[in-house]
Write a protein that holds these residues in place. Structure first.
Motif, PDB file in Angstrom:
ATOM      1  N   ALA A   1      17.625   5.919 -28.813  1.00  0.00           N
ATOM      2  CA  ALA A   1      18.896   6.058 -29.516  1.00  0.00           C
ATOM      3  C   ALA A   1      19.362   4.716 -30.037  1.00  0.00           C
ATOM      4  O   ALA A   1      19.845   4.604 -31.181  1.00  0.00           O
ATOM      5  N   ILE A   2      19.227   3.689 -29.241  1.00  0.00           N
ATOM      6  CA  ILE A   2      19.634   2.340 -29.647  1.00  0.00           C
ATOM      7  C   ILE A   2      18.778   1.849 -30.808  1.00  0.00           C
ATOM      8  O   ILE A   2      19.280   1.222 -31.741  1.00  0.00           O
TER       9      ILE A   2
ATOM     10  N   ASP B   1      19.254  -4.237 -18.650  1.00  0.00           N
ATOM     11  CA  ASP B   1      20.016  -3.375 -17.756  1.00  0.00           C
ATOM     12  C   ASP B   1      19.395  -3.484 -16.374  1.00  0.00           C
ATOM     13  O   ASP B   1      18.181  -3.355 -16.231  1.00  0.00           O
ATOM     14  N   GLU B   2      20.244  -3.724 -15.380  1.00  0.00           N
ATOM     15  CA  GLU B   2      19.793  -3.727 -13.993  1.00  0.00           C
ATOM     16  C   GLU B   2      20.716  -2.803 -13.216  1.00  0.00           C
ATOM     17  O   GLU B   2      21.921  -3.035 -13.153  1.00  0.00           O
TER      18      GLU B   2
ATOM     19  N   HIS C   1      25.781  -1.377 -12.158  1.00  0.00           N
ATOM     20  CA  HIS C   1      24.996  -1.491 -13.386  1.00  0.00           C
ATOM     21  C   HIS C   1      25.429  -2.756 -14.111  1.00  0.00           C
ATOM     22  O   HIS C   1      26.556  -2.856 -14.579  1.00  0.00           O
ATOM     23  N   THR C   2      24.504  -3.715 -14.184  1.00  0.00           N
ATOM     24  CA  THR C   2      24.778  -4.972 -14.874  1.00  0.00           C
ATOM     25  C   THR C   2      24.049  -4.976 -16.203  1.00  0.00           C
ATOM     26  O   THR C   2      22.849  -4.696 -16.279  1.00  0.00           O
ATOM     27  N   HIS C   3      24.801  -5.275 -17.258  1.00  0.00           N
ATOM     28  CA  HIS C   3      24.295  -5.344 -18.625  1.00  0.00           C
ATOM     29  C   HIS C   3      24.348  -6.816 -19.035  1.00  0.00           C
ATOM     30  O   HIS C   3      25.406  -7.435 -18.938  1.00  0.00           O
TER      31      HIS C   3
ATOM     32  N   GLU D   1      14.764  -3.370 -20.418  1.00  0.00           N
ATOM     33  CA  GLU D   1      15.158  -4.382 -21.398  1.00  0.00           C
ATOM     34  C   GLU D   1      14.734  -3.940 -22.776  1.00  0.00           C
ATOM     35  O   GLU D   1      13.810  -3.139 -22.938  1.00  0.00           O
ATOM     36  N   GLN D   2      15.462  -4.468 -23.758  1.00  0.00           N
ATOM     37  CA  GLN D   2      15.228  -4.075 -25.142  1.00  0.00           C
ATOM     38  C   GLN D   2      15.682  -5.205 -26.054  1.00  0.00           C
ATOM     39  O   GLN D   2      16.739  -5.800 -25.832  1.00  0.00           O
ATOM     40  N   LEU D   3      14.891  -5.480 -27.070  1.00  0.00           N
ATOM     41  CA  LEU D   3      15.255  -6.487 -28.067  1.00  0.00           C
ATOM     42  C   LEU D   3      15.970  -5.784 -29.214  1.00  0.00           C
ATOM     43  O   LEU D   3      15.435  -4.848 -29.808  1.00  0.00           O
ATOM     44  N   LEU D   4      17.186  -6.221 -29.482  1.00  0.00           N
ATOM     45  CA  LEU D   4      17.995  -5.622 -30.549  1.00  0.00           C
ATOM     46  C   LEU D   4      17.967  -6.523 -31.778  1.00  0.00           C
ATOM     47  O   LEU D   4      18.218  -7.726 -31.652  1.00  0.00           O
TER      48      LEU D   4
END
Length: 153
Positions: free
Chosen positions: A147-148, A113-114, A98-100, A9-12
């Protein structure tokens, strides 16, 4: 032998529409994939085209030892702008789902991402996962996170 799971997981620091616009475009996947994987989208995708349920996407990728493979995914589910799931139809895995997910928060978008995956070759696949595949996937997601962060600074 078995099914394995990988979560990230990532906070954007963006809004939901911005996150969706980026991640729902198959052309952007190459931007967040390590260069040594030689990732190329083979399916022609027009600028601004979003994924849709049932969409087939073909790629060329070098996941291990620089050996090029054909990878084909199908978008199984889309719940714009909150979720999409891709599954492998052709490629190195026996199973790949792959579930986003994208959730708006007061600090930005929480992206999760799972990945559910299984390798071929029974016990040999299990050993390969322990020695190599799992580490490669974890490195891939570490690269993607960095990268994100660069893209959405």
């Amino acid at each position: 032998m078995g099914v394995y799971y990988l979560k990230a997981e990532q906070l954007l620091p963006v809004d939901l529409q911005t996150a969706w616009a980026f991640f729902s475009s198959p052309n952007n996947l190459a931007l967040i994939t390590p260069p040594e994987m030689g990732f190329i989208t083979l399916t022609p995708i027009t600028e601004g085209q979003e994924i849709y349920t049932g969409m087939l996407i073909d790629y060329k990728v070098k996941p291990l030892f620089g050996i090029p493979l054909h990878w084909q995914t199908r978008i199984r589910e889309v719940q714009k702008p909150h979720l999409f799931t891709d599954i492998q139809l052709k490629g190195p895995y026996r199973l790949w789902e792959h579930t986003h997910t994208f959730t708006q928060t007061d600090k930005g978008v929480l992206m999760k991402d799972e990945v559910k995956y299984e390798l071929p070759f029974g016990p040999i696949g299990s050993v390969a996962n322990s020695l190599l595949v799992r580490k490669k996937l974890e490195n891939l997601f570490r690269y993607r996170k960095a990268a994100i962060e660069r893209i959405f600074k």
